[in-house]
Design a protein around this motif. Sequence first.
Motif, mmCIF file in Angstrom:
data_model
loop_
_atom_site.group_PDB
_atom_site.id
_atom_site.type_symbol
_atom_site.label_atom_id
_atom_site.label_comp_id
_atom_site.label_asym_id
_atom_site.label_seq_id
_atom_site.Cartn_x
_atom_site.Cartn_y
_atom_site.Cartn_z
ATOM 1 N N GLU A 156 -5.352 -8.122 -2.181
ATOM 2 C CA GLU A 156 -6.005 -7.651 -3.398
ATOM 3 C C GLU A 156 -6.819 -8.787 -4.030
ATOM 4 O O GLU A 156 -7.956 -8.600 -4.451
ATOM 5 C CB GLU A 156 -4.966 -7.145 -4.400
ATOM 6 N N ALA A 157 -6.227 -9.969 -4.106
ATOM 7 C CA ALA A 157 -6.918 -11.111 -4.693
ATOM 8 C C ALA A 157 -8.183 -11.447 -3.919
ATOM 9 O O ALA A 157 -9.243 -11.733 -4.512
ATOM 10 C CB ALA A 157 -5.989 -12.321 -4.730
ATOM 11 N N MET A 158 -8.122 -11.413 -2.593
ATOM 12 C CA MET A 158 -9.288 -11.723 -1.773
ATOM 13 C C MET A 158 -10.399 -10.703 -1.986
ATOM 14 O O MET A 158 -11.596 -11.045 -1.959
ATOM 15 C CB MET A 158 -8.888 -11.780 -0.299
ATOM 16 N N ALA A 159 -10.049 -9.438 -2.217
ATOM 17 C CA ALA A 159 -11.069 -8.426 -2.492
ATOM 18 C C ALA A 159 -11.851 -8.773 -3.756
ATOM 19 O O ALA A 159 -13.076 -8.586 -3.812
ATOM 20 C CB ALA A 159 -10.420 -7.048 -2.624
ATOM 21 N N TYR A 160 -11.151 -9.280 -4.770
ATOM 22 C CA TYR A 160 -11.851 -9.684 -5.992
ATOM 23 C C TYR A 160 -12.731 -10.911 -5.753
ATOM 24 O O TYR A 160 -13.836 -11.021 -6.283
ATOM 25 C CB TYR A 160 -10.846 -9.930 -7.117
ATOM 26 N N LEU A 161 -12.264 -11.859 -4.964
ATOM 27 C CA LEU A 161 -13.094 -13.026 -4.658
ATOM 28 C C LEU A 161 -14.349 -12.605 -3.910
ATOM 29 O O LEU A 161 -15.451 -13.102 -4.193
ATOM 30 C CB LEU A 161 -12.287 -14.032 -3.830
ATOM 31 N N ARG A 162 -14.211 -11.720 -2.951
ATOM 32 C CA ARG A 162 -15.378 -11.257 -2.205
ATOM 33 C C ARG A 162 -16.363 -10.533 -3.114
ATOM 34 O O ARG A 162 -17.576 -10.684 -2.986
ATOM 35 C CB ARG A 162 -14.936 -10.336 -1.056
ATOM 36 N N TRP A 163 -15.838 -9.735 -4.049
ATOM 37 C CA TRP A 163 -16.734 -9.057 -4.994
ATOM 38 C C TRP A 163 -17.478 -10.077 -5.854
ATOM 39 O O TRP A 163 -18.685 -9.945 -6.083
ATOM 40 C CB TRP A 163 -15.946 -8.103 -5.885
ATOM 41 N N MET A 164 -16.777 -11.088 -6.320
ATOM 42 C CA MET A 164 -17.432 -12.134 -7.107
ATOM 43 C C MET A 164 -18.555 -12.773 -6.300
ATOM 44 O O MET A 164 -19.678 -12.948 -6.792
ATOM 45 C CB MET A 164 -16.424 -13.199 -7.530
ATOM 46 N N ALA A 165 -18.281 -13.125 -5.051
ATOM 47 C CA ALA A 165 -19.285 -13.762 -4.207
ATOM 48 C C ALA A 165 -20.496 -12.863 -4.000
ATOM 49 O O ALA A 165 -21.637 -13.331 -3.944
ATOM 50 C CB ALA A 165 -18.669 -14.142 -2.867
#
Length: 471
Positions: A407-416
């Motif tokens: 879940e956390a990685m999905a948010y990082l990818r969205w930020m990027a």
Amino acid sequence: MTVGSDVTHADLALLAERSVELIDRHQSPSGAYPASPTFSAYQGYAWLRDGAFIAEGMSRMADPAGPSAFHAWCARVVGARGTQVSDLIARTGRGLDVSPADMLPTRFTLDGSNGTDEWWDHQLDGYGTWLWSLNLHVRRHNAEIPGLTAAVRTVTEYLTAFWQVPCYDWWEEHVDQRHVSTLGAIHAGLRAAIALGVLTRPLTEAAEEAIEAIAILVANEGVARLGEVISSSDIRPGETNASTDKRPRGVNPGTATQPGGVDTSSAVGRANSHGAGGGGRSPEENRGWVGGAATVTPGGPGGSHGVGGGGRSPEENGGWVGGEFHLTKWLGVGVVDGSLLACVEPFGLYSVEHPVGVGTVAAVERSLGDGFGVYRYLEDTFYGGGRWVLLAGFLGLNHAAAGRPEEAMAYLRWMAAQANGDGELPEQVSDRLLAPERRDEWIERWGPVASPLLWSHGMYLMLADELGVIA
């Protein structure tokens, strides 16, 4: 398709590297981190809140000299106002009123002056957030910060004397309220001040008393069950060991009034805008810096899927579901605000395992999450009310701390995926506005959405570090 599925790990690391370079380049020779080097309303100013989160990201991922210079700048700026703090405390001791205009500033010019532009200028959270960030940096790098002792004592005196006073929130709104995210920042800051070991015994005792009083107040008036404010002794925040602690904008629609104008308590102050990176352009118009056409799948966490967890079932979420209780925007109401995420991670007012912590993260994700972007609050009209990049970082940190790295990685990818062609992250993105009819008035007033916003980059670095993405 997973959000940002065409954003590779190498892309994420490259954006982390770009974030470090961008923050380094824009840091003032004074040590201050400007909020945004080009946005008209922020240009030439530094916030303690923004800077503290930027410094934490840089302390984790970069040469510690930059964040050390920032903390030394803060110590000089705050230390120079020790007499003002003493005078304010003396005035209240004599029963005299103090107004928001009398209090310490929210933002400073890059040389540490108060500045001459009007602003929504009484916010306590930044002082607590700075103490929190300072403690982490000093402990992580064994850093020596000139003027630390005097500055920490000054801020502790200020916060222990005035933590109960209403002030503007993270979004520079609602000066007449006591905001739970502000109380959470003060709680974390006072714990950090004690952990630094530089307080006198009377100051330590005053800080301990304030920490306990904040915990009681929030439990009694700042927690809701299913939209109703409750009072319960069994939802008190847990004890936190400050020495091992790992780890800020309103509800009314508001209008674009100047500080000091009509109804400034509900006027929309400084807010972060949301678009697909690059001044509110669509994904098609914005040839994104990471991959150029990163895919963001609608219907991520939040939306109509129930309490948290990206709309997936408890089985798909490893059994994680939302809690029954959640923190509230300010004392005595039932609504949530994106800034409440910080009260769980990284401030630790409630842990990620505590029912209130679980419920707060779930309530924010359910109410304010949309496609892995996060709104500040549902009535937001600033630049049309977009999704904030930095709030996605806070939600990602909470998932990571709770053992949900995917879940956390999905948010990082969205930020990027929100970065523009120069690798700059905006304040907000404008593809899914809550109030699109209000966007143009802000563009006419202040120009396009702030980009880059260094706080967005700082939050990206914090989450990237948490997930092992190395610049």
